[in-house]
Design a protein around this motif. Structure first.
Motif, PDB file in Angstrom:
ATOM      1  N   LEU A  91      43.557  41.847  35.642  1.00 34.58           N
ATOM      2  CA  LEU A  91      42.950  40.515  35.620  1.00 34.58           C
ATOM      3  C   LEU A  91      43.443  39.665  36.788  1.00 34.58           C
ATOM      4  CD1 LEU A  91      42.825  39.572  31.830  1.00 34.58           C
ATOM      5  CD2 LEU A  91      41.273  40.958  33.205  1.00 34.58           C
ATOM      6  N   GLU A  92      44.703  39.820  37.158  1.00 35.72           N
ATOM      7  CA  GLU A  92      45.231  39.089  38.315  1.00 35.72           C
ATOM      8  C   GLU A  92      44.529  39.506  39.609  1.00 35.72           C
ATOM      9  OE1 GLU A  92      49.434  39.669  38.468  1.00 35.72           O
ATOM     10  OE2 GLU A  92      49.786  38.704  36.525  1.00 35.72           O
ATOM     11  N   PHE A  93      44.068  40.728  39.657  1.00 38.29           N
ATOM     12  CA  PHE A  93      43.352  41.245  40.824  1.00 38.29           C
ATOM     13  C   PHE A  93      42.013  40.533  41.022  1.00 38.29           C
ATOM     14  CE2 PHE A  93      40.368  44.654  42.356  1.00 38.29           C
ATOM     15  CZ  PHE A  93      40.864  44.778  43.644  1.00 38.29           C
ATOM     16  N   GLY A  94      41.466  39.998  39.927  1.00 41.24           N
ATOM     17  CA  GLY A  94      40.211  39.261  40.009  1.00 41.24           C
ATOM     18  C   GLY A  94      38.984  40.129  40.243  1.00 41.24           C
ATOM     19  N   PRO A  95      38.814  41.208  39.487  1.00 40.32           N
ATOM     20  CA  PRO A  95      37.690  42.113  39.732  1.00 40.32           C
ATOM     21  C   PRO A  95      36.365  41.550  39.228  1.00 40.32           C
ATOM     22  CG  PRO A  95      38.900  42.832  37.805  1.00 40.32           C
ATOM     23  CD  PRO A  95      39.657  41.659  38.375  1.00 40.32           C
ATOM     24  N   ASP A  96      35.276  42.009  39.839  1.00 42.74           N
ATOM     25  CA  ASP A  96      33.949  41.718  39.303  1.00 42.74           C
ATOM     26  C   ASP A  96      33.297  42.986  38.759  1.00 42.74           C
ATOM     27  OD1 ASP A  96      33.450  42.951  41.721  1.00 42.74           O
ATOM     28  OD2 ASP A  96      32.456  41.236  42.642  1.00 42.74           O
ATOM     29  N   LEU A  97      34.011  44.111  38.835  1.00 37.24           N
ATOM     30  CA  LEU A  97      33.586  45.386  38.258  1.00 37.24           C
ATOM     31  C   LEU A  97      34.829  46.059  37.698  1.00 37.24           C
ATOM     32  CD1 LEU A  97      31.303  47.526  37.866  1.00 37.24           C
ATOM     33  CD2 LEU A  97      31.949  48.458  40.104  1.00 37.24           C
ATOM     34  N   ILE A  98      34.840  46.312  36.390  1.00 34.29           N
ATOM     35  CA  ILE A  98      36.027  46.866  35.721  1.00 34.29           C
ATOM     36  C   ILE A  98      35.640  48.100  34.917  1.00 34.29           C
ATOM     37  CG2 ILE A  98      37.895  46.466  34.073  1.00 34.29           C
ATOM     38  CD1 ILE A  98      37.599  43.476  34.556  1.00 34.29           C
ATOM     39  N   HIS A  99      36.396  49.187  35.132  1.00 34.38           N
ATOM     40  CA  HIS A  99      36.227  50.380  34.311  1.00 34.38           C
ATOM     41  C   HIS A  99      37.376  50.478  33.316  1.00 34.38           C
ATOM     42  CE1 HIS A  99      34.848  54.353  33.147  1.00 34.38           C
ATOM     43  NE2 HIS A  99      36.136  54.625  32.997  1.00 34.38           N
TER      44      HIS A  99
END
Length: 228
Positions: A91-99
């Motif tokens: 979540l800290e990485f700030g993804p817009d696509l998560i597997h």
């Protein structure tokens, strides 16, 4: 004779995958969970030695050269360890696509607690969904059976049912590997007889691309890239 990556009917070529995702908006891709999410598998003759996450990241990077990619998955991770140790960094990485793929190591225990597994997975999916990112996941395939567990496939079916429910709840791309034809390939599994070799990894990556294409078709986006 076994197929190669070029002849595999379930594999998209790099050019085809890139073309299909030309309008993909995703710039930050993260994967979390266990070895399935990590893309663990032995090399297969005729296939690039890449796990499915690196393959997908490579395709997305050809579309979006500035793509940021984080694979936080760990071999042997349980749902509890994924929730405790991986969700925060992802979540800290700030993804817009998560597997998200985990749960196999939980059902490997002598007496798995399906209620606990389900609770952990729900929290993982909920926290990931709160970011607004597009979620993706796999069900477990039927190709491998753990010796000593005569009810192994029943365990897998139970975990897959939880995964399917959560995918539907959070509009996640679900690649259902349980009944995929690739399960019947004699050379599918790695030497450990558990993980898909890179031939299977290539198929999973292609199936995920197809799933993401379905998302794009359902919700078309306008590309903000400068004209070439």
């Amino acid at each position: 004779m076994y197929p190669t990556e070029e002849s595999d009917p379930f594999c998209l070529s790099a050019a085809s995958a890139t073309r299909l995702l030309t309008d993909a908006p995703w710039r930050r891709f993260a994967s979390m969970g266990d070895s399935l999410a990590a893309g663990t598998g032995d090399p297969s003759p005729g296939y690039a030695n890449l796990g499915w996450p690196d393959r997908l990241a490579g395709t997305l990077r050809r579309v979006r050269p500035d793509l940021a990619y984080l694979n936080a998955a760990k071999i042997g991770a349980t749902t509890a360890k994924t929730l405790a140790n991986q969700v925060g960094p992802v979540l800290e990485f700030g993804p817009d696509l998560i597997h998200i793929s985990c749960g196999a190591n939980d059902i490997w225990r002598p007496d798995p607690d399906l209620a606990e597994i389900g609770w952990n997975l729900r929290r993982i999916f909920e926290r990931a969904a709160e970011t607004g990112a597009q979620l993706t996941t796999f069900t477990l395939g039927s190709a491998f059976v753990v010796p000593g567990f005569p009810d192994w496939h029943d365990r897998v079916r139970a975990l897959n049912d939880i995964t399917r429910e959560l995918a539907a709840t959070h509009a996640a791309v679900l690649v259902d590997m349980w009944s995929h034809p690739v399960n019947s390939r004699p050379n599918l599994l790695s030497a450990d007889r558990v993980h898909f070799s890179t031939s299977g990894q290539a198929v999973m990556a292609s199936e995920l691309v197809k799933g993401l294409v379905d998302v794009l078709r359902a919700h078309p986006v306008t590309s903000d890239r400068a004209p070439e």
